[in-house]
Design a protein around this motif. Structure first.
Motif, mmCIF file in Angstrom:
data_model
loop_
_atom_site.group_PDB
_atom_site.id
_atom_site.type_symbol
_atom_site.label_atom_id
_atom_site.label_comp_id
_atom_site.label_asym_id
_atom_site.label_seq_id
_atom_site.Cartn_x
_atom_site.Cartn_y
_atom_site.Cartn_z
ATOM 1 N N UNK A 248 0.909 -1.274 -0.145
ATOM 2 C CA UNK A 248 -0.156 -0.185 0.109
ATOM 3 C C UNK A 248 0.896 1.278 -0.140
ATOM 4 N N UNK A 249 1.898 1.340 0.661
ATOM 5 C CA UNK A 249 2.818 2.426 0.999
ATOM 6 C C UNK A 249 3.534 2.429 -0.535
ATOM 7 N N UNK A 250 4.032 1.667 -1.380
ATOM 8 C CA UNK A 250 4.676 1.727 -2.545
ATOM 9 C C UNK A 250 3.599 2.283 -3.563
ATOM 10 N N UNK A 251 2.395 2.100 -3.360
ATOM 11 C CA UNK A 251 1.457 2.641 -4.430
ATOM 12 C C UNK A 251 0.557 3.634 -3.898
ATOM 13 N N UNK A 357 1.065 10.044 8.353
ATOM 14 C CA UNK A 357 1.161 9.403 6.889
ATOM 15 C C UNK A 357 1.176 7.756 7.140
ATOM 16 N N UNK A 358 1.970 7.345 8.140
ATOM 17 C CA UNK A 358 1.796 5.830 8.239
ATOM 18 C C UNK A 358 0.500 5.461 8.659
ATOM 19 N N UNK A 359 -0.104 6.250 9.560
ATOM 20 C CA UNK A 359 -1.394 5.962 9.823
ATOM 21 C C UNK A 359 -2.415 5.894 8.633
ATOM 22 N N UNK A 360 -2.161 6.873 7.606
ATOM 23 C CA UNK A 360 -3.081 6.712 6.500
ATOM 24 C C UNK A 360 -2.773 5.453 5.598
ATOM 25 N N UNK A 366 -6.557 -1.217 5.499
ATOM 26 C CA UNK A 366 -7.627 -2.075 5.953
ATOM 27 C C UNK A 366 -7.274 -2.205 7.419
ATOM 28 N N UNK A 367 -6.269 -2.068 8.095
ATOM 29 C CA UNK A 367 -5.953 -2.320 9.480
ATOM 30 C C UNK A 367 -6.811 -1.332 10.612
#
Length: 451
Positions: A248-251, A357-360, A366-367
């Motif tokens: 998810x982070x990479x995209x 940002x990491x929370x987003x 979906x966590x």
């Protein structure tokens, strides 16, 4: 006569060049600052009156929410004017000091309101340590910090208590116990009750240091136990969960900041693989990454510790790829510049921004629900690193007890007891521990049972 001495009209362009904004943003920022400059030329000084006139003119062209989002550029421009000596002091900073405000945005919002004087007055906060116990509490905080404690949380408790005392001047002649009792009734929540107990211990011990004739008072530990029972259990990410976060982070969609997906990806890698705190991620410099020895240096973090962490080859490969992408994006190559670089403001990310940002990313994966505080926290990646590391030791036949002191040092903990807090018991961990007991412990018990 105007005090604005810029006959060649070069100040705005010099500021934009120095700030290294993205080319696509510069025309908007230039127009915005030129409008500010035009109003400044018509006034004898860059002061609150000039800011009021500029805001009223801008209200005719911009919607207020959009205008308030853009004033951060003016904040930086004003600081630049102070640096080059064009103005003596930043008028927004003057208002912040006058009204004891923490940030600039509330000052701008108050100035843009229909009644600025009332809005500014509503922002006024009591002066820190201005109560009858102010000097006593300030000296105690200074003493504890001189002994090597960061004492941040305790200082926040003392400042809240200090503001309460300033708002209730009738308590000035009361005893410390009476003040604490009134403070305990200010809020009915369990967290507040627990905070009052901790604050009482701090203040009575500090008083005992000054006057040994008054022994520290014993406080009821029940409120703290009740809060501890309600403490949120850490979410332990499995390796599959972490791979989902990385995908998810990479995209991550970020058309205006092309480097951001790589920033997020590398942050998640280091938060999980190296167990870094959000403040440690934000504090990393480019020079802290040693590509020759495959290590990173974490400087002066919690407990004032500096540590050098060896990283695996796969993690170093991701770091090399990010540093190369960072260079191609035009980031500064000064070793003291932030490793995680913000393209928009040409600066490092703050700890709060790292967390947001990491929370987003967690929400997109979906966590966590789309809004609210429920679900995993960024710090749970650090918990997950510890639990999964111990699981790997069990599965490799290594006794985790022999390795905990090394893990404690790697995590930057003061002692092994701090590391034990991170060992959240999961079903997998229970299973591996039971298997180890079956293969090792049962044999010992059988030997003891023989006559």
């Amino acid at each position: 006569m105007s005090a604005w001495h810029d006959p060649d009209c070069t100040v705005v362009d010099a500021f934009l060049e120095k700030s290294q904004f993205r080319p696509g943003s510069r025309p908007t920022y230039r127009w915005f600052l030129r409008s500010f400059e035009d109003v400044a030329r018509r006034h004898p000084a860059v002061d609150r009156q000039m800011l009021d006139v500029w805001l009223k003119e801008m209200e005719k062209r911009w919607r207020m929410p959009t205008l308030l989002n853009q004033v951060c550029i003016v904040d930086r421009f004003l600081e630049h004017l102070v640096e080059i000596g064009l103005i003596a002091e930043n008028p927004v900073a003057v208002l912040r000091r006058q009204y004891n405000a923490k940030q600039n945005k509330p000052i701008w919002r108050a100035l843009a309101s229909p009644n600025p004087d009332e809005a500014l007055a509503a922002l006024r906060r009591p002066a820190p340590y201005g109560s009858v116990l102010g000097d006593f509490m300030r000296e105690h905080v200074a003493l504890m910090r001189s002994r090597g404690y960061q004492y941040e949380t305790q200082a926040h408790w003392l400042l809240r208590f200090d503001r309460f005392l300033q708002a209730n001047p009738e308590l000035a002649g009361a005893s410390l116990e009476t003040m604490l009792a009134r403070w305990a009734t200010a809020k009915p929540t369990r967290n507040h009750a627990a905070e009052c107990q901790k604050l009482g211990r701090i203040l009575t011990k500090a008083r005992y240091r000054l006057d040994p004739r008054i022994p520290p008072k014993r406080f009821n530990a029940r409120p703290e136990r009740e809060v501890a029972r309600e403490h949120r259990r850490p979410h332990i990410f499995s390796p599959a969960d972490v791979r989902r976060l990385l995908d998810v982070a990479r995209s991550y969609p970020s058309p205006d900041a092309p480097l951001r997906p790589m920033v997020l990806y590398t942050m998640v890698v280091l938060a999980y693989c190296a167990g870094l705190r959000r403040s440690e991620l934000a504090g990393l410099d480019l020079g802290d990454v040693d590509l020759q020895s495959d290590t990173i240096t974490i400087r002066e973090t919690k407990f004032y510790k500096t540590r050098i962490l060896p990283l695996t080859g796969s993690v170093m490969a991701e770091l090399r790829a990010y540093i190369d992408a960072r260079r191609r994006a035009g980031a500064p190559q000064d070793p003291r510049s932030g490793l995680f670089w913000h393209e928009h403001f040409n600066d490092r990310y703050t700890p709060v921004t790292v967390s947001t940002m990491i929370t987003n990313v967690m929400r997109r994966a979906g966590f966590k629900p789309p809004t609210g505080r429920a679900g995993p926290r960024v710090h749970d990646l650090r918990h997950s690193m510890v639990v999964n590391r111990i699981l790997q030791w069990y599965r490799s036949g290594v006794n985790p007890q022999d390795k905990l002191r090394f893990l404690s040092t790697y995590m930057g903990h003061r002692d092994i007891n701090s590391t034990l807090v991170y060992i959240t018991v999961t079903q997998d961990l229970l299973h591996e521990a039971s298997e180890r007991f079956r293969t090792v412990g049962v044999r010992c018990l059988t030997m003891e049972a023989r006559p």
